[in-house]
Scaffold this motif. Structure first.
Motif: not given
Length: 505
Positions: A271-273, A295-296, A475-476, A289-291
């Motif tokens: 948290r919060p990652l 986004s994490g 958001d992780g 891993l996309a985002g």
């Protein structure tokens, strides 16, 4: 504003620039493109006073000039924004923005109140969200880059040179930066825009010059050329040959995951990652891993590799549960990682190419407790040839290499450990189209040989074309998973957007 006339520059017998000419006008955005090693950085350093040319002339505002040092060029009105963030991470954002030109009060002391106020106004003007009193190093690489841009523009320069300014930025920040470029054009500022991202050339630039092997291969209006022609000119190849390869050099073959995964990470939380992130990678599979930035993606990669601690979760490599996880333990278990920021987290700039490659493999290169020079030389020679790393000799300082060759040195360091799973965080960021194609082809080759690959890239087309399976993060947390024919840019972007709407609700 600037005219370069038949400039030449050599380094130890190597021709960096050979009769290069270029003109830059007020109110014009002029793109400078070419492969790594084409001479772009050398030309910038000659314009800004880092190097003196061996021949030719530099004219600024109609007068011949020879800047003795970068400060002289800056004082004349030439400001440069470099690809690597050259600021002081342990000092505050405000201190970095005003470094070397701090406001003072009537007693000759730094006026911190005024500096903080002016810094806040500056960041607001460019849409940058950051605490001006906080340390620069605590911010993400993309925000640091935007702060470097704000600092350079605050000098009211007549000429602005941007060297890969968007290499660390997410799409929203890229749009913001290109808006700043348009504003500079309206103010009649001359902009030299160096980039590997050809989409930005067509979005923001008026003219384009292509360098190849230290010479001008093409120069003319952007409106009179095409992306395909620019790529072919940079590579020195036929247009039809380039057309056959498409956007990337990844193969069309889709690999199906079978058997037990080589890597199984479950419920990683910090948290919060990170929030309950799970990821599997099978032999011969490329998992993307996309985002968006933040986004994490990188946090997940570092947690899997043991570079960042987690509050909860478990990791298995080859079916064996990891305990007391750290990068050293990850390497022993069969993981390798090429980090996002090769300058800060990967390479040791003042060490040689040889030393950077063998660094992680030193325990395996000893004989009776002593390092074997012969085994080091054989290992380095093998990977320099395999990855086609362009060097003058293995003892050459790694900082002297182009970005693409530096990236290959990092890849060589990990590959010489014979990993089971390779984690690649932005493996083609800030490198030219030729080196990018070679690395993409290498990823395909490694997967074909049975290596598992975890791939992170801000270029969505790279993830879509290179990955067999894609995890979408926001958001992780994992907000979507696609495989095979399901993998598409449209689906990934809609998943990110839908997750954002759910968060707003």
């Amino acid at each position: 504003m600037i005219e370069v006339r038949s400039v030449r520059k050599h380094f130890a017998g190597v021709r960096a620039l050979d009769g290069v000419s270029l003109s830059l006008h007020a109110g014009e955005v002029h793109a400078l493109v070419g492969e790594n090693g084409a001479g772009k950085s050398t030309l910038i350093k000659i314009i800004t006073g880092v190097y003196r040319p061996d021949g030719g002339e530099l004219h600024y505002r109609g007068e011949p000039v020879a800047f003795a040092r970068p400060r002289d060029a800056q004082a004349a009105g030439i400001s440069t924004i470099y690809q690597e963030v050259n600021l002081v991470p342990l000092r505050s954002v405000a201190a970095n923005l005003f470094l070397g030109r701090e406001p003072v009060n009537r007693f000759g002391l730094i006026d911190y109140r005024r500096m903080h106020r002016d810094a806040h106004e500056m960041l607001t003007r460019y849409g940058i969200a950051a605490d001006v009193r906080g340390r620069l190093g605590e911010l993400g690489l993309g925000v640091q880059q935007m702060i470097a841009v704000a600092r350079a523009l605050s000098t009211e320069a007549r000429v602005v040179i941007m060297d890969e300014p968007t290499s660390s930025l997410e799409p929203r920040e890229v749009d913001l930066l290109l808006g700043v470029v348009a504003m500079l054009r309206e103010r009649r500022v001359a902009v030299l825009y160096v980039t590997h991202k050809l989409d930005e050339v067509f979005r923001a630039c008026d003219r384009v010059t292509v360098l190849r092997d230290g010479r001008v291969a093409h120069s003319g209006p952007v409106a009179g050329t095409t992306r395909l022609r620019l790529v072919a000119t940079m590579l020195g190849r036929d247009i039809d040959e380039v057309r056959r390869h498409g956007a990337t050099t990844f193969g069309d073959e889709q690999r199906d995951a079978t058997g037990a995964p080589l890597l199984h990470a479950e419920g990683l939380s910090r948290r919060p990652l990170l929030d309950d992130v799970s990821v599997d990678v099978h032999a011969g599979e490329v998992v993307g891993l996309a985002g968006l930035l933040g986004s994490g993606r990188t946090e997940t990669a570092k947690a899997v590799f043991g570079a960042d601690p987690v509050d909860a979760g478990s990791i298995k490599v080859g079916g064996r549960r990891a305990r007391r996880w750290s990068p050293a333990a990850a390497i022993r278990a069969g993981l390798g990682m090429v980090p996002e920021d090769r300058k800060a987290e990967g390479l040791i700039a003042d060490l040689s190419v040889r030393d950077n490659i063998v660094l992680a493999a030193l325990p395996r290169l000893t004989v009776a407790g002593f390092l074997s020079e012969r085994r080091q030389a054989e290992l380095v020679d093998t990977f320099v040839k395999r990855l086609r790393i362009k060097i003058s000799h293995p003892g050459q300082k790694v900082r002297e290499l182009s970005g693409g060759n530096q990236q290959k040195v990092l890849l060589a360091r990990m590959l010489c450990l014979h990993p089971k799973v390779l984690i690649l965080d932005e493996p083609t960021r800030g490198i030219d189209v030729g080196a990018k194609a070679e690395i993409q082809a290498l990823i395909d080759e490694l997967a074909g040989l049975g290596l598992g690959v975890l791939l992170i890239s801000s270029e969505l087309e790279e993830v879509v074309e290179g990955a067999d399976r894609v995890l979408v993060l926001r958001d992780g947390a994992v907000v979507g998973t696609f495989r095979g024919d399901q993998v598409s840019e449209d689906r990934i972007m809609r998943t990110i957007a839908t997750a954002a709407e759910d968060d707003d609700d």
